[in-house]
Scaffold this active site. Structure first.
Site, PDB file in Angstrom:
ATOM      1  N   HIS A  52       0.773  -1.226   0.205  1.00  0.00           N
ATOM      2  CA  HIS A  52      -0.311   0.010   0.177  1.00  0.00           C
ATOM      3  C   HIS A  52       0.800   1.331   0.064  1.00  0.00           C
ATOM      4  O   HIS A  52       1.678   2.057   1.099  1.00  0.00           O
ATOM      5  CB  HIS A  52      -0.638   0.038   1.575  1.00  0.00           C
ATOM      6  CG  HIS A  52      -2.228   1.645   1.738  1.00  0.00           C
ATOM      7  ND1 HIS A  52      -3.549   0.294   0.875  1.00  0.00           N
ATOM      8  CD2 HIS A  52      -2.284   2.286   1.129  1.00  0.00           C
ATOM      9  CE1 HIS A  52      -4.476   1.556   1.448  1.00  0.00           C
ATOM     10  NE2 HIS A  52      -2.994   2.790   0.689  1.00  0.00           N
ATOM     11  N   ASP A 108       1.539   9.516  -5.759  1.00  0.00           N
ATOM     12  CA  ASP A 108       1.482  10.993  -5.546  1.00  0.00           C
ATOM     13  C   ASP A 108       1.818  11.304  -4.207  1.00  0.00           C
ATOM     14  O   ASP A 108       1.829  12.157  -3.817  1.00  0.00           O
ATOM     15  CB  ASP A 108       0.066  11.286  -6.484  1.00  0.00           C
ATOM     16  CG  ASP A 108      -0.960  10.669  -5.469  1.00  0.00           C
ATOM     17  OD1 ASP A 108      -0.535   9.565  -5.623  1.00  0.00           O
ATOM     18  OD2 ASP A 108      -2.120  11.494  -6.223  1.00  0.00           O
ATOM     19  N   GLY A 156     -10.174   7.288  -1.692  1.00  0.00           N
ATOM     20  CA  GLY A 156     -11.341   9.422  -0.836  1.00  0.00           C
ATOM     21  C   GLY A 156     -11.600   8.967   0.457  1.00  0.00           C
ATOM     22  O   GLY A 156     -11.348   8.319   0.582  1.00  0.00           O
ATOM     23  N   GLU A 192     -10.766   3.344   7.030  1.00  0.00           N
ATOM     24  CA  GLU A 192      -9.334   4.270   7.744  1.00  0.00           C
ATOM     25  C   GLU A 192     -10.279   5.103   8.214  1.00  0.00           C
ATOM     26  O   GLU A 192     -10.449   5.135   9.439  1.00  0.00           O
ATOM     27  CB  GLU A 192      -8.577   4.554   6.313  1.00  0.00           C
ATOM     28  CG  GLU A 192      -7.533   5.746   7.293  1.00  0.00           C
ATOM     29  CD  GLU A 192      -7.221   5.813   5.807  1.00  0.00           C
ATOM     30  OE1 GLU A 192      -5.727   7.235   6.014  1.00  0.00           O
ATOM     31  OE2 GLU A 192      -7.538   6.011   4.778  1.00  0.00           O
ATOM     32  N   ASP A 219       1.553   4.250   2.593  1.00  0.00           N
ATOM     33  CA  ASP A 219       0.735   5.053   2.606  1.00  0.00           C
ATOM     34  C   ASP A 219       0.928   6.011   1.420  1.00  0.00           C
ATOM     35  O   ASP A 219       0.725   5.235   0.572  1.00  0.00           O
ATOM     36  CB  ASP A 219      -0.001   5.494   3.583  1.00  0.00           C
ATOM     37  CG  ASP A 219      -1.475   6.181   3.116  1.00  0.00           C
ATOM     38  OD1 ASP A 219      -1.671   5.725   2.070  1.00  0.00           O
ATOM     39  OD2 ASP A 219      -1.788   6.268   3.796  1.00  0.00           O
TER      40      ASP A 219
END
Length: 361
Positions: free
Chosen positions: A19, A23, A176, A206, A295
């Site tokens: 994960h 960007d 998102g 999350e 992440d």
């Protein structure tokens, strides 16, 4: 008595990452370079060191929504094929230097169309960067294409995942803000992927709780849970600290559904209070399919090795624990079973065996 593992020790271990957002992992100096080349004038600083600090501080808000705002700058400079290829190449280089032998890195093609690139051109530019970076730096990188859960392009992105799955795209994801945008809004895309025998993970558990996890698994059929940290809400501890698992937590554990936990990021977005209090400690004790991830390496100022080092400090983990977590991740990857087995038996286990032997001497 064995000494506690250091960050330098951990960097030498073979690691697996499931994960990581493309960007969210740019080098600050690359952001500055690309902004200058593209005429992007909105950066809060053009000094790489100051910019890196700004990203970390802005991400430490305790809010997933505020955390996501930092991506306006990284996405803003990733609007050309050349920029996308450079960022992907440098991602592979940085992960390889950190000892990662296999990684799945995700990105949302729909965010990179501002200058007229097609979705296909965007995917191909990223795949090119990963392929060249992987060859040069001894790492295999699989790509996940991500759809934004607040938009309506998930079917297009799912079709991209299937179209490019023999060229380096290994799966699909949605990402998102979770609140108000349940995964069931994209059910047609998930049903299509299942019909095509394609793999997918879903950001769930999350920023939102158990209903998000339940929908991702039971309605959408997710192979893995992106984060999934809030599964802890379905585990109760009695006065003696003995756990009782609810129906959903039991299902997740029994079905060996992988949890893509990201300790530092989970703290930044308010999903956990600290590393010492992070649910990963209990979930590991209860033998959930726990994996450790970054992440967003830029926003969290982290690496896979640093995430492991924090767990070593908090929970006293040793090589056996880190190997268990790494094998979990490799078992959960979206490449074929023979390829996973090859990396486990020929790279990961021998690599950890060598490190254990050195520690024993």
């Amino acid at each position: 008595m064995n000494e506690r593992l250091t960050l330098d020790d951990i960097r030498r271990a073979p690691k697996v990452l499931l994960h990581d957002h493309l960007d969210g992992g740019l080098r600050p100096e690359t952001v500055v370079d690309l902004a200058r080349e593209a005429g992007y004038a909105d950066l809060p600083s053009t000094d790489p060191a100051a910019l890196g600090t700004w990203f970390e501080e802005a991400a430490n808000s305790g809010s997933l929504e505020r955390y996501l705002e930092t991506f306006s700058h990284t996405v803003g400079v990733m609007q050309s094929a050349e920029a996308l290829t450079r960022v992907a190449y440098e991602c592979a280089e940085d992960l390889g230097r950190d000892g990662v032998v296999y990684a799945e890195v995700r990105f949302a093609p729909e965010l990179h169309t501002r200058t007229g690139l097609s979705l296909e051109q965007i995917v191909e530019a990223v795949l090119d960067g990963f392929a060249r970076g992987g060859r040069d730096h001894g790492i295999r990188v699989g790509t996940l294409v991500t759809a934004m859960r607040h938009q309506a392009r998930s079917m297009e992105i799912a079709e991209l995942a299937v179209r490019y799955r023999d060229q380096g795209v290994v799966g699909f994801d949605i990402a998102g803000a979770e609140a108000g945008y349940p995964p069931t809004r994209h059910l047609d895309a998930f049903e299509y992927l299942q019909r095509e025998n394609a793999h997918f993970t879903i950001h769930a558990g999350e920023g939102f709780g158990l209903p998000s996890i339940w929908q991702a698994i039971q309605w959408c059929g997710a192979d893995r849970l992106g984060h999934g940290v809030r599964i802890i809400d379905d585990i109760e501890l009695d006065g003696d600290g003995l756990p009782t698992l609810g129906r959903l937590a039991s299902y997740v554990r029994d079905k060996r559904i992988p949890l893509e936990l990201c300790p530092t990021s989970n703290i930044q977005t308010g999903a956990a209070k600290s590393i010492a209090e992070h649910p990963i400690g209990l979930l590991r004790q209860l033998d959930f399919r726990v994996t450790v991830n970054t992440d967003n390496r830029l926003m969290s100022g982290t690496s896979v090795s640093e995430e492991f080092a924090k767990l070593v400090d908090a929970f006293g983990y040793g090589w056996d624990d880190l190997q268990w977590l790494t094998v979990n991740a490799m078992k959960s990857a979206f490449i074929s079973f023979p390829e996973r087995l090859e990396l486990i038996n020929r790279v990961i286990k021998p690599g950890f065996a060598e490190l254990k032997a050195e520690q024993a001497d």
